[in-house]
Design an enzyme around this catalytic site. Structure first.
Site, mmCIF file in Angstrom:
data_model
loop_
_atom_site.group_PDB
_atom_site.id
_atom_site.type_symbol
_atom_site.label_atom_id
_atom_site.label_comp_id
_atom_site.label_asym_id
_atom_site.label_seq_id
_atom_site.Cartn_x
_atom_site.Cartn_y
_atom_site.Cartn_z
ATOM 1 N N THR A 1 -53.178 -5.609 -0.834
ATOM 2 C CA THR A 1 -51.792 -5.712 -1.324
ATOM 3 C C THR A 1 -50.846 -6.001 -0.158
ATOM 4 O OG1 THR A 1 -52.316 -4.151 -3.078
ATOM 5 C CG2 THR A 1 -49.978 -4.441 -2.586
ATOM 6 N N ILE B 1 -57.774 5.837 -1.434
ATOM 7 C CA ILE B 1 -58.564 7.061 -1.258
ATOM 8 C C ILE B 1 -59.416 6.952 -0.004
ATOM 9 C CG2 ILE B 1 -58.644 7.637 -3.719
ATOM 10 C CD1 ILE B 1 -61.653 6.741 -3.614
ATOM 11 N N ASP B 2 -59.691 5.709 0.447
ATOM 12 C CA ASP B 2 -60.605 5.533 1.581
ATOM 13 C C ASP B 2 -59.994 5.958 2.919
ATOM 14 O OD1 ASP B 2 -62.313 4.521 -0.268
ATOM 15 O OD2 ASP B 2 -62.477 2.518 0.591
ATOM 16 N N GLU C 1 -70.649 4.731 0.347
ATOM 17 C CA GLU C 1 -71.156 3.502 -0.290
ATOM 18 C C GLU C 1 -71.352 2.362 0.719
ATOM 19 O OE1 GLU C 1 -68.182 1.974 -3.027
ATOM 20 O OE2 GLU C 1 -66.621 2.181 -1.526
ATOM 21 N N GLN D 1 -63.697 9.851 -8.181
ATOM 22 C CA GLN D 1 -62.921 10.152 -6.966
ATOM 23 C C GLN D 1 -61.523 9.532 -6.996
ATOM 24 O OE1 GLN D 1 -66.005 9.639 -3.446
ATOM 25 N NE2 GLN D 1 -66.619 8.527 -5.270
HETATM 26 O O1 F6P Z 1 -60.688 1.023 -1.766
HETATM 27 C C1 F6P Z 1 -60.985 2.053 -2.605
HETATM 28 C C2 F6P Z 1 -62.263 1.810 -3.340
HETATM 29 O O2 F6P Z 1 -62.396 2.949 -4.124
HETATM 30 C C3 F6P Z 1 -63.498 1.563 -2.468
HETATM 31 O O3 F6P Z 1 -64.028 2.704 -1.882
HETATM 32 C C4 F6P Z 1 -64.434 0.903 -3.440
HETATM 33 O O4 F6P Z 1 -65.380 0.099 -2.792
HETATM 34 C C5 F6P Z 1 -63.496 0.080 -4.255
HETATM 35 O O5 F6P Z 1 -62.248 0.712 -4.209
HETATM 36 C C6 F6P Z 1 -63.958 -0.082 -5.687
HETATM 37 O O6 F6P Z 1 -63.131 -0.976 -6.321
HETATM 38 P P1 F6P Z 1 -63.237 -1.348 -7.883
HETATM 39 O O7 F6P Z 1 -62.556 -0.267 -8.632
HETATM 40 O O8 F6P Z 1 -62.524 -2.642 -7.970
HETATM 41 O O9 F6P Z 1 -64.686 -1.437 -8.222
#
Ligand code: F6P
Length: 361
Positions: free
Chosen positions: A118, A139-140, A235, A287
């Site tokens: 963004t 959240i990251d 992940e 999360q």
């Molecule tokens: O950036 C936050 C996040 O939760 C990442 O940890 C994750 O890879 C991604 O968003 C998942 O995105 P989406 O909801 O588009 O699958």
């Protein structure tokens, strides 16, 4: 009355509504501005009929709500916007029409609440004339220019509570439970929730792991009578010399690669190498949901009020941030120059190692 537009972009997180509330309440009560909600991220400035007047009365009750009342999207980049022409999807640059739409709506400023994606878009729009202030969320917790983002504390609280629950079932069944948490590029969620939730192994993207070191830790515990273990894996973690696990590839205008699967891979290898009973839990979007913690509500409210004060002063092209205990701001281009990795010599990693947590090597 001058008008400020507000949008939320990218993945949602707890605390977005608290920022919106901070902007709307201070716009109306302190500065005498009208607030306009722009729905579905930048799409609200691309397509018609996606704006809503926001007042203190219309947003009543949103502080404890998770998600975003303005909805969000990570597929609405005006510089690469997918449109259908003659039945085919083509990616077009519609940024100039965003500027036009902004003027048609009579807006004087925009507050863009989002993550790195963004802010990249906001900065490019600023370069072509859009008066914008950014507010970081994720959240990251991987945005470099701010010590912490709101949403992170809520996410690690959710993950910690899950780890507490998984502990009791792992111990009852003498099992290893591998828990895959979010954390695309950085390991903040895995590291902090892992420490808070008493993990035995924490695997993060910044430290490529060796599965033998992970298994050795689990076996040592079993030899000492703890016949169960909790392994937290981000992940985005990858084995030494290996790659991240991609569940689904993204593409131009289609969003990012979807990560996922590293938990299963780690679980399979632990089962094979140790002979122990292993289960895998993927926490996923849990999360990102739910009510923000007190910490996140307060930080998000401070960020929203700061953004509105910057709008009032005309401090555009900048992003709100937290430095120590002070809410301040930085140029957006500085904020998006790189991710905020977990430093390998950070006190958090040293603490984890000091209490015997295996970091994968
Ligand atoms: O950036 C936050 C996040 O939760 C990442 O940890 C994750 O890879 C991604 O968003 C998942 O995105 P989406 O909801 O588009 O699958």
């Amino acid at each position: 009355m001058p008008k400020v537009g507000v949008l939320t972009g990218g993945g949602d997180c707890p605390g977005l509504n608290a920022v919106i509330r901070g902007v709307v309440k201070s716009a109306e009560g302190k500065y005498g501005w009208e607030a306009i909600g722009i729905e579905d991220s930048f799409e609200g400035l691309i397509l018609p009929g996606k704006t809503v007047r926001m007042t203190s009365a219309s947003i009543r009750g949103i502080l404890p709500q998770g998600g975003t009342i303005l909805h969000s999207s990570n597929r609405s980049n005006p510089f690469e916007y997918p449109t259908t022409v003659d039945g085919k999807t083509v990616v077009q640059d519609v940024s100039r029409s965003v500027i036009e739409r902004f003027k048609e709506l009579g807006l004087d400023a925009l507050v863009a609440i989002g993550g790195d994606g963004t802010h990249r878009i906001a900065n490019r729009l600023y370069d072509i004339g859009l008066p914008v202030v950014g507010v970081p969320k994720t959240i990251d917790n991987d945005i470099r220019a701010t010590d912490v983002t709101f949403g992170f504390n809520s996410a690690i609280t959710t993950a910690m509570e899950a780890l507490d629950k998984l502990h009791t079932t792992a111990a009852s069944h003498h099992r290893v439970i591998v828990v895959e948490v979010m954390g695309r590029y950085t390991g903040w969620i895995a590291l902090e929730s892992g420490i808070a939730g008493g993990a035995d192994v924490i695997l993060i993207p910044e430290i490529p792991f060796e599965i033998d070191a992970v298994c050795a830790k689990i076996q040592r515990r079993a030899e000492r009578g703890s016949n169960f273990s909790i392994v937290v894996v981000a992940e985005g973690a990858k084995p030494m010399g290996g790659e991240v696990s991609i569940q689904k590839r993204g593409g131009k205008g289609k969003g990012m690669d979807r990560l996922g699967g590293i938990g299963e891979k780690v679980g399979d290898q632990i089962a094979e190498k140790t002979g122990m009973d292993v289960r895998v839990t993927v926490l996923g979007h849990i999360q990102r949901g739910g009510s923000p913690t007190a910490f996140d509500r307060i930080l998000a409210t401070r960020f929203g009020c700061k953004a509105m004060s910057m709008v009032q002063k005309g401090e555009f092209g900048r992003m709100v941030c937290l430095r120590g205990t002070e809410v301040t701001s930085v140029p957006i281009h500085e904020a998006i120059s790189d991710y905020k990795w977990v430093p390998l010599d950070s006190g958090l990693i040293l603490t984890a190692q000091a209490i015997g947590i295996c970091m994968g090597t």
